[in-house]
Design a protein around this motif. Sequence first.
Motif, PDB file in Angstrom:
ATOM      1  N   LEU A  24       0.746  -1.292  -0.124  1.00 42.07           N
ATOM      2  CA  LEU A  24       0.075  -0.046  -0.016  1.00 42.07           C
ATOM      3  C   LEU A  24       0.780   1.218  -0.034  1.00 42.07           C
ATOM      4  CD1 LEU A  24      -2.994  -0.883   2.545  1.00 42.07           C
ATOM      5  CD2 LEU A  24      -3.003  -0.518   0.109  1.00 42.07           C
ATOM      6  N   ALA A  25       1.889   1.168   0.798  1.00 37.11           N
ATOM      7  CA  ALA A  25       2.871   2.333   0.996  1.00 37.11           C
ATOM      8  C   ALA A  25       3.505   2.660  -0.490  1.00 37.11           C
ATOM      9  CB  ALA A  25       3.992   2.167   1.794  1.00 37.11           C
ATOM     10  N   GLU A  26       3.929   1.709  -1.283  1.00 36.26           N
ATOM     11  CA  GLU A  26       4.496   1.846  -2.582  1.00 36.26           C
ATOM     12  C   GLU A  26       3.328   2.334  -3.408  1.00 36.26           C
ATOM     13  OE1 GLU A  26       7.446   1.555  -3.704  1.00 36.26           O
ATOM     14  OE2 GLU A  26       8.606   0.586  -2.230  1.00 36.26           O
ATOM     15  N   PHE A  27       2.111   1.750  -3.387  1.00 34.31           N
ATOM     16  CA  PHE A  27       1.107   2.058  -4.134  1.00 34.31           C
ATOM     17  C   PHE A  27       0.849   3.573  -4.270  1.00 34.31           C
ATOM     18  CE2 PHE A  27      -3.503   3.013  -5.016  1.00 34.31           C
ATOM     19  CZ  PHE A  27      -3.533   2.449  -6.301  1.00 34.31           C
ATOM     20  N   ILE A  28       0.783   4.348  -2.908  1.00 35.78           N
ATOM     21  CA  ILE A  28       0.627   5.699  -2.822  1.00 35.78           C
ATOM     22  C   ILE A  28       1.770   6.636  -3.224  1.00 35.78           C
ATOM     23  CG2 ILE A  28      -1.129   5.230  -1.462  1.00 35.78           C
ATOM     24  CD1 ILE A  28       0.297   6.619   0.815  1.00 35.78           C
ATOM     25  N   GLY A  29       3.106   5.840  -3.190  1.00 30.86           N
ATOM     26  CA  GLY A  29       4.173   6.659  -3.638  1.00 30.86           C
ATOM     27  C   GLY A  29       5.172   6.945  -2.614  1.00 30.86           C
ATOM     28  N   ILE A  30       5.125   6.067  -1.403  1.00 35.75           N
ATOM     29  CA  ILE A  30       6.080   6.401  -0.375  1.00 35.75           C
ATOM     30  C   ILE A  30       6.678   4.933  -0.205  1.00 35.75           C
ATOM     31  CG2 ILE A  30       4.893   8.024   1.011  1.00 35.75           C
ATOM     32  CD1 ILE A  30       3.685   6.065   2.511  1.00 35.75           C
ATOM     33  N   HIS A  31       8.189   4.997   0.237  1.00 42.16           N
ATOM     34  CA  HIS A  31       9.079   4.009   0.440  1.00 42.16           C
ATOM     35  C   HIS A  31       8.323   2.860   1.115  1.00 42.16           C
ATOM     36  CE1 HIS A  31      12.650   1.534   0.863  1.00 42.16           C
ATOM     37  NE2 HIS A  31      12.896   2.142  -0.374  1.00 42.16           N
ATOM     38  N   ALA A  32       8.751   1.694   0.874  1.00 41.64           N
ATOM     39  CA  ALA A  32       7.992   0.462   1.809  1.00 41.64           C
ATOM     40  C   ALA A  32       8.526   0.523   3.100  1.00 41.64           C
ATOM     41  CB  ALA A  32       8.502  -0.809   1.039  1.00 41.64           C
ATOM     42  N   MET A  33       9.793   1.082   3.356  1.00 43.25           N
ATOM     43  CA  MET A  33      10.266   0.964   4.691  1.00 43.25           C
ATOM     44  C   MET A  33       9.524   1.897   5.849  1.00 43.25           C
ATOM     45  SD  MET A  33      13.430   3.622   4.958  1.00 43.25           S
ATOM     46  CE  MET A  33      13.108   5.408   5.232  1.00 43.25           C
ATOM     47  N   VAL A  34       8.600   2.779   5.104  1.00 37.08           N
ATOM     48  CA  VAL A  34       7.909   3.716   5.881  1.00 37.08           C
ATOM     49  C   VAL A  34       6.685   2.864   6.433  1.00 37.08           C
ATOM     50  CG1 VAL A  34       6.566   5.801   5.863  1.00 37.08           C
ATOM     51  CG2 VAL A  34       8.702   5.856   5.023  1.00 37.08           C
ATOM     52  N   GLY A  35       6.261   1.980   5.195  1.00 40.25           N
ATOM     53  CA  GLY A  35       5.156   1.223   5.469  1.00 40.25           C
ATOM     54  C   GLY A  35       5.632   0.358   6.444  1.00 40.25           C
ATOM     55  N   GLY A  36       6.588  -0.326   6.468  1.00 36.97           N
ATOM     56  CA  GLY A  36       7.175  -1.391   7.616  1.00 36.97           C
ATOM     57  C   GLY A  36       6.959  -0.751   9.041  1.00 36.97           C
ATOM     58  N   PHE A  37       7.441   0.499   9.036  1.00 37.19           N
ATOM     59  CA  PHE A  37       7.446   1.204  10.259  1.00 37.19           C
ATOM     60  C   PHE A  37       6.300   1.174  10.771  1.00 37.19           C
ATOM     61  CE2 PHE A  37       7.322   4.880  13.122  1.00 37.19           C
ATOM     62  CZ  PHE A  37       8.321   4.792  14.002  1.00 37.19           C
ATOM     63  N   LEU A  38       5.223   1.751  10.092  1.00 33.60           N
ATOM     64  CA  LEU A  38       3.830   2.096  10.421  1.00 33.60           C
ATOM     65  C   LEU A  38       3.195   0.653  10.805  1.00 33.60           C
ATOM     66  CD1 LEU A  38       2.924   4.954   7.998  1.00 33.60           C
ATOM     67  CD2 LEU A  38       3.379   4.851  10.513  1.00 33.60           C
ATOM     68  N   ALA A  39       3.404  -0.571  10.072  1.00 28.06           N
ATOM     69  CA  ALA A  39       2.880  -1.908  10.496  1.00 28.06           C
ATOM     70  C   ALA A  39       3.429  -2.296  11.719  1.00 28.06           C
ATOM     71  CB  ALA A  39       3.375  -2.692   9.139  1.00 28.06           C
ATOM     72  N   GLY A  40       4.754  -1.866  12.076  1.00 24.16           N
ATOM     73  CA  GLY A  40       5.016  -2.338  13.298  1.00 24.16           C
ATOM     74  C   GLY A  40       4.408  -1.327  14.334  1.00 24.16           C
ATOM     75  N   LEU A  41       4.384  -0.245  13.992  1.00 21.64           N
ATOM     76  CA  LEU A  41       3.563   0.841  15.078  1.00 21.64           C
ATOM     77  C   LEU A  41       2.054   0.257  15.218  1.00 21.64           C
ATOM     78  CD1 LEU A  41       3.767   3.380  16.726  1.00 21.64           C
ATOM     79  CD2 LEU A  41       2.914   4.512  14.613  1.00 21.64           C
ATOM     80  N   SER A  42       1.422  -0.021  14.145  1.00 24.04           N
ATOM     81  CA  SER A  42      -0.122  -0.491  14.515  1.00 24.04           C
ATOM     82  C   SER A  42       0.043  -1.756  15.092  1.00 24.04           C
ATOM     83  CB  SER A  42      -0.690  -0.745  12.954  1.00 24.04           C
ATOM     84  OG  SER A  42      -0.059  -1.590  12.280  1.00 24.04           O
ATOM     85  N   LEU A  43       0.836  -2.791  14.993  1.00 24.62           N
ATOM     86  CA  LEU A  43       0.674  -3.927  15.790  1.00 24.62           C
ATOM     87  C   LEU A  43       1.483  -4.141  17.023  1.00 24.62           C
ATOM     88  CD1 LEU A  43       1.494  -6.318  12.478  1.00 24.62           C
ATOM     89  CD2 LEU A  43      -0.749  -5.447  13.742  1.00 24.62           C
TER      90      LEU A  43
END
Length: 349
Positions: free
Chosen positions: A189-208
């Motif tokens: 999803l992060a890559e889809f909207i145009g931000i790096h996947a590492m930001v998505g990884g951080f937010l996934a960890g934050l949400s869980l």
Amino acid sequence: MGPHVLGLINPNELMDFLATLGLILLMFSAGADTKMSALKSAGKEVIYFTLLNMGIPMLVGFSVGLFLGLEPLAAAVLSACFGSSSVAVIIPTLKELKTEARIGSLMTPSIFLADVISLIFLAVLLKPLVDMSPVPLEIFPIALIAFLVITLYLMPKLQERLMSWCSEKDEFSSQIRTIFITVAIVAILAEFIGIHAMVGGFLAGLSLSKMLETQKHLQENIVTISYGFLIPIFLLYVGMTTNITTLFTPGDAILTLLIIISLITSKTVSGFLGGRLLGFSKRTSAGMGFMTTAQLSTTLATATVATQYGIFSDDLLTAIVVLSIVTIIIAPILTRAILRQKCEEDILI
């Protein structure tokens, strides 16, 4: 072992792919260590300290970047590096020193908040460079807000549903799979909207993070898998792609020294000012300032991604790597030297 020194190993596409997975898991681990409860309970003191301890270093980092002749975008990314601190170094130091509760309740959410802001700021900076995203730049802010809502509020509910489907016979491996499925979904999803996947990884960890906090055995096994395989590959990749020979060039050596001095000075001064503003003693405030100088996962990840996009040069990446090494060594030493003596004085009193 890399091509810049011994030349024994040259990074290839497979290593690059595994290193990217390691980067995502590294940021997932950083996010999982961030307590949502701490961010939600952040009061005025935390916000004041964060604004000072982020704002001054980011301004200094941007100014240093312009002074070094960097493009405004590269200077802004450098300022994002200056704004963050290493949770992995600060929290163990706080636990070891057994400082007064107010220091821990201030520093922990402040560092977490700074990392979140730095990564979102980085995502916004990198968006114009990600031309594979179908999301136009004009509606990117809306897409980013929607992504944050989905990740931080809907993903935990999805995780609970996936966990409920886990087979009792194979519960452990099923739980591990659901965690990595969630991380993959958020990264995509992060890559889809145009931000790096590492930001998505951080937010996934934050949400869980809340769920993992209650399941220590699951968190420990995820850490084992991550730090036992993929994260070391990322760190090896960073080492192999770092041209350490640039340090022997006078100009690059001065660049590295300037970045190290600027970061340590700006973090220490801003932390000291934040502590004094909130009524801490001079010694305690100085210890809090030194504590925030530690740079590791977020800083290395940001610099690596910036180099991949061509924003940072090899000599600047080398400077950031050396900065991380220096600060994770001296930050705990200086913090212990100041705050331990303060704790001993308080005990005697």
